[in-house]
Design a protein around this motif. Sequence first.
Motif, PDB file in Angstrom:
ATOM      1  N   GLY A 276      16.302   3.506  13.946  1.00 34.95           N
ATOM      2  CA  GLY A 276      17.252   4.160  13.049  1.00 34.95           C
ATOM      3  C   GLY A 276      17.580   3.311  11.834  1.00 34.95           C
ATOM      4  N   GLY A 277      18.286   3.917  10.902  1.00 40.31           N
ATOM      5  CA  GLY A 277      18.831   3.183   9.760  1.00 40.31           C
ATOM      6  C   GLY A 277      17.870   2.885   8.641  1.00 40.31           C
ATOM      7  N   ALA A 278      16.728   3.602   8.551  1.00 38.81           N
ATOM      8  CA  ALA A 278      15.792   3.350   7.453  1.00 38.81           C
ATOM      9  C   ALA A 278      16.427   3.680   6.110  1.00 38.81           C
ATOM     10  CB  ALA A 278      14.519   4.174   7.653  1.00 38.81           C
ATOM     11  N   ILE A 279      16.239   2.798   5.163  1.00 34.01           N
ATOM     12  CA  ILE A 279      16.751   3.006   3.805  1.00 34.01           C
ATOM     13  C   ILE A 279      15.861   3.972   3.039  1.00 34.01           C
ATOM     14  CG2 ILE A 279      17.252   1.872   1.607  1.00 34.01           C
ATOM     15  CD1 ILE A 279      17.777  -0.700   3.245  1.00 34.01           C
ATOM     16  N   SER A 280      14.562   3.859   3.254  1.00 33.23           N
ATOM     17  CA  SER A 280      13.610   4.732   2.568  1.00 33.23           C
ATOM     18  C   SER A 280      12.335   4.836   3.395  1.00 33.23           C
ATOM     19  CB  SER A 280      13.284   4.210   1.162  1.00 33.23           C
ATOM     20  OG  SER A 280      12.652   2.939   1.234  1.00 33.23           O
ATOM     21  N   ASP A 281      11.609   5.933   3.163  1.00 38.04           N
ATOM     22  CA  ASP A 281      10.334   6.155   3.839  1.00 38.04           C
ATOM     23  C   ASP A 281       9.412   6.864   2.858  1.00 38.04           C
ATOM     24  OD1 ASP A 281       8.173   6.812   5.414  1.00 38.04           O
ATOM     25  OD2 ASP A 281       9.358   7.590   7.096  1.00 38.04           O
ATOM     26  N   GLY A 282       8.444   6.122   2.319  1.00 36.75           N
ATOM     27  CA  GLY A 282       7.559   6.666   1.297  1.00 36.75           C
ATOM     28  C   GLY A 282       6.201   7.078   1.812  1.00 36.75           C
ATOM     29  N   ARG A 283       6.049   7.265   3.117  1.00 41.08           N
ATOM     30  CA  ARG A 283       4.746   7.603   3.678  1.00 41.08           C
ATOM     31  C   ARG A 283       4.309   9.020   3.316  1.00 41.08           C
ATOM     32  NH1 ARG A 283       5.752   6.548   9.877  1.00 41.08           N
ATOM     33  NH2 ARG A 283       7.792   7.378   9.223  1.00 41.08           N
ATOM     34  N   GLY A 284       3.014   9.189   3.122  1.00 43.06           N
ATOM     35  CA  GLY A 284       2.459  10.499   2.843  1.00 43.06           C
ATOM     36  C   GLY A 284       1.049  10.370   2.312  1.00 43.06           C
ATOM     37  N   LEU A 285       0.423  11.503   2.030  1.00 46.12           N
ATOM     38  CA  LEU A 285      -0.896  11.489   1.412  1.00 46.12           C
ATOM     39  C   LEU A 285      -0.788  10.967  -0.005  1.00 46.12           C
ATOM     40  CD1 LEU A 285      -2.473  14.863   2.607  1.00 46.12           C
ATOM     41  CD2 LEU A 285      -3.284  12.564   3.159  1.00 46.12           C
ATOM     42  N   LEU A 286      -1.732  10.152  -0.417  1.00 44.23           N
ATOM     43  CA  LEU A 286      -1.721   9.630  -1.774  1.00 44.23           C
ATOM     44  C   LEU A 286      -3.141   9.437  -2.259  1.00 44.23           C
ATOM     45  CD1 LEU A 286      -0.902   5.826  -1.886  1.00 44.23           C
ATOM     46  CD2 LEU A 286      -1.268   6.995   0.242  1.00 44.23           C
ATOM     47  N   PRO A 287      -3.372   9.567  -3.568  1.00 45.85           N
ATOM     48  CA  PRO A 287      -4.703   9.268  -4.107  1.00 45.85           C
ATOM     49  C   PRO A 287      -5.017   7.790  -3.964  1.00 45.85           C
ATOM     50  CG  PRO A 287      -3.335  10.486  -5.690  1.00 45.85           C
ATOM     51  CD  PRO A 287      -2.445  10.018  -4.600  1.00 45.85           C
ATOM     52  N   VAL A 288      -6.278   7.483  -3.757  1.00 46.13           N
ATOM     53  CA  VAL A 288      -6.692   6.088  -3.678  1.00 46.13           C
ATOM     54  C   VAL A 288      -6.262   5.323  -4.925  1.00 46.13           C
ATOM     55  CG1 VAL A 288      -8.734   4.593  -3.735  1.00 46.13           C
ATOM     56  CG2 VAL A 288      -8.595   6.428  -2.059  1.00 46.13           C
ATOM     57  N   ALA A 289      -6.236   5.999  -6.068  1.00 48.13           N
ATOM     58  CA  ALA A 289      -5.846   5.343  -7.315  1.00 48.13           C
ATOM     59  C   ALA A 289      -4.416   4.814  -7.276  1.00 48.13           C
ATOM     60  CB  ALA A 289      -6.005   6.312  -8.484  1.00 48.13           C
ATOM     61  N   GLU A 290      -3.594   5.300  -6.347  1.00 49.69           N
ATOM     62  CA  GLU A 290      -2.202   4.861  -6.243  1.00 49.69           C
ATOM     63  C   GLU A 290      -1.993   3.844  -5.130  1.00 49.69           C
ATOM     64  OE1 GLU A 290       0.422   8.207  -6.019  1.00 49.69           O
ATOM     65  OE2 GLU A 290      -0.477   9.197  -7.760  1.00 49.69           O
ATOM     66  N   LEU A 291      -3.070   3.256  -4.653  1.00 49.35           N
ATOM     67  CA  LEU A 291      -2.987   2.288  -3.565  1.00 49.35           C
ATOM     68  C   LEU A 291      -2.043   1.133  -3.893  1.00 49.35           C
ATOM     69  CD1 LEU A 291      -4.260   1.549  -0.758  1.00 49.35           C
ATOM     70  CD2 LEU A 291      -5.968   0.241  -2.035  1.00 49.35           C
ATOM     71  N   GLY A 292      -2.082   0.658  -5.144  1.00 53.93           N
ATOM     72  CA  GLY A 292      -1.256  -0.475  -5.529  1.00 53.93           C
ATOM     73  C   GLY A 292       0.231  -0.198  -5.489  1.00 53.93           C
ATOM     74  N   GLY A 293       0.625   1.072  -5.442  1.00 57.40           N
ATOM     75  CA  GLY A 293       2.042   1.407  -5.404  1.00 57.40           C
ATOM     76  C   GLY A 293       2.689   1.191  -4.055  1.00 57.40           C
ATOM     77  N   ILE A 294       1.904   0.987  -2.999  1.00 55.95           N
ATOM     78  CA  ILE A 294       2.490   0.817  -1.672  1.00 55.95           C
ATOM     79  C   ILE A 294       3.351  -0.439  -1.626  1.00 55.95           C
ATOM     80  CG2 ILE A 294       1.992   0.405   0.772  1.00 55.95           C
ATOM     81  CD1 ILE A 294      -0.506   2.111   0.473  1.00 55.95           C
ATOM     82  N   CYS A 295       2.792  -1.575  -2.014  1.00 58.75           N
ATOM     83  CA  CYS A 295       3.550  -2.828  -2.011  1.00 58.75           C
ATOM     84  C   CYS A 295       4.307  -3.046  -3.315  1.00 58.75           C
ATOM     85  CB  CYS A 295       2.617  -4.009  -1.768  1.00 58.75           C
ATOM     86  SG  CYS A 295       1.915  -4.051  -0.103  1.00 58.75           S
ATOM     87  N   ALA A 296       3.882  -2.345  -4.378  1.00 55.86           N
ATOM     88  CA  ALA A 296       4.550  -2.448  -5.677  1.00 55.86           C
ATOM     89  C   ALA A 296       4.750  -3.894  -6.107  1.00 55.86           C
ATOM     90  CB  ALA A 296       5.895  -1.712  -5.647  1.00 55.86           C
ATOM     91  N   GLU A 297       3.676  -4.684  -6.022  1.00 59.18           N
ATOM     92  CA  GLU A 297       3.768  -6.087  -6.410  1.00 59.18           C
ATOM     93  C   GLU A 297       3.883  -6.221  -7.930  1.00 59.18           C
ATOM     94  OE1 GLU A 297       0.303  -7.872  -4.760  1.00 59.18           O
ATOM     95  OE2 GLU A 297       0.984  -7.642  -2.693  1.00 59.18           O
ATOM     96  N   PRO A 298       4.449  -7.317  -8.412  1.00 50.07           N
ATOM     97  CA  PRO A 298       4.574  -7.512  -9.863  1.00 50.07           C
ATOM     98  C   PRO A 298       3.208  -7.472 -10.544  1.00 50.07           C
ATOM     99  CG  PRO A 298       5.888  -9.133  -8.674  1.00 50.07           C
ATOM    100  CD  PRO A 298       5.057  -8.429  -7.653  1.00 50.07           C
ATOM    101  N   THR A 299       3.162  -6.876 -11.722  1.00 44.05           N
ATOM    102  CA  THR A 299       1.915  -6.781 -12.466  1.00 44.05           C
ATOM    103  C   THR A 299       1.915  -7.658 -13.710  1.00 44.05           C
ATOM    104  OG1 THR A 299       2.771  -4.819 -13.595  1.00 44.05           O
ATOM    105  CG2 THR A 299       1.406  -4.458 -11.640  1.00 44.05           C
ATOM    106  N   ASP A 300       2.985  -8.402 -13.915  1.00 44.29           N
ATOM    107  CA  ASP A 300       3.052  -9.360 -15.022  1.00 44.29           C
ATOM    108  C   ASP A 300       3.057 -10.777 -14.466  1.00 44.29           C
ATOM    109  OD1 ASP A 300       3.193  -7.434 -17.077  1.00 44.29           O
ATOM    110  OD2 ASP A 300       5.343  -7.176 -16.733  1.00 44.29           O
ATOM    111  N   PRO A 301       2.528 -11.745 -15.227  1.00 45.43           N
ATOM    112  CA  PRO A 301       2.515 -13.132 -14.753  1.00 45.43           C
ATOM    113  C   PRO A 301       3.902 -13.639 -14.401  1.00 45.43           C
ATOM    114  CG  PRO A 301       1.111 -12.875 -16.680  1.00 45.43           C
ATOM    115  CD  PRO A 301       1.861 -11.594 -16.536  1.00 45.43           C
TER     116      PRO A 301
END
Length: 433
Positions: A276-301
């Motif tokens: 219980g108590g999940a703040i968010s749940d972003g699971r679902g079908l996604l295009p392979v092109a959006e793979l990087g959005g799962i961890c949402a790591e920084p894209t700037d140095p």
Amino acid sequence: MNELKNTIKGTIWAAGDPGFAEQSRPWNLAVEQKVVAVVEAADADDVAATVSYAALHGLAVTTQPTGHSASGSADGTILLRTHRLNSVEIIGGSAEAGPNGVARVGAGAQWGQVLAAASPLGLTGLAGSSPVVGVTGYTLGGGLSWFSRAYGFAADSVLAFDAIDAGGAKIRVTAETDPELFWALRGGGGDFAVVTALEFALRPAPFLYGGRIMWPVERAPEVLAAYREVTATAPEELTVWFDLLKFPGGPGFVTVDCTFLGEHPGDLLSPFDRIGGAISDGRGLLPVAELGGICAEPTDPLPSMSSAYLLTSLDDAVAEVLLADPIDPLVSVQIRHLGGALSRPVPGGGAAGHLDEPYLVYLLGLPSQDTADRIEGLSKALVPHTTGRKPYTMLHDGEHAASAFPRDTLDRLRDLKRARDPRGVIRANFPVL
């Protein structure tokens, strides 16, 4: 450097030139690179000319499209930037290209570009968590992918390299033309030739399910227990990562990131649904092109300090070590599930080899003495549960290539380096010598 400036089409910055400091800076801003010059190559001819120049003048070349894996070993070298060689071409399925097609990419291409091109075709490359990581450096280091449990290291999907040897000659490297160099480039690092393009087999991904679930950090013991349950029986199509996160000035979180090569994993992730108590749940079908959005790591140095360890198990003792103290001063304590295809030797495979260890733990923080002390403390506490080996693709500043390979592999790589580049004209971020 006038001789080289008059030869190439790209741009050169020598020490002291305006813009030199910015151009020599790697993606990890905590790493200082005291290079003698920076060459931004316009094409493969520029790369060949730069290597030839270095060989003639007793210099070395370090290649970095972005510098994600910069280690501080580039001091005194010519820093070769290949980010302009960023072409991406998808070659259709054929007897030569393979049933699912092949990606041919330039040395400066990033994973986001490849996935954007492959995704509409229901295909994927063996990408990692960030869309801005360069394909070439990642693959030369082995390449630990979201899909490696199903398909192994990214390096073992490579079919051919276009490269420049230590004398400045253009070469085509395949299993037929140069089997020893082909073996070394698939996971042994960039110490043997400067790669200007590579070709690798794509994999089917008509459906991809994935996303992140996030809870308050107080739920970490429950989430880790569920993680151990899920990964104990996970099929190779499912990859799940556990992460303790604490951004400076903010609260702590515990997350589970996952990908599943299919429409839906069914009940495979149900142990997490019972928490219980999940703040968010972003699971679902996604295009392979959006793979990087799962961890949402920084894209700037940005500056960072990190280390990774291969775990022999994820038992109660390891769980106790990882959960004993607050996350601070670290930003992330991540566990990645390995196994599957990664654990099986590949006939004719590259220097990346295989991994017997079932899990990897990755520690990340902002550079400080407190961060260094915390990483050292955790590493010592985990010693009874690690093998001492580190994946080359996750080595970081201050670490050495020797820790990435079994002794026989390291000896073979060193023999090849001495034979092909005895003067050390090409220097990887993590040299084998």
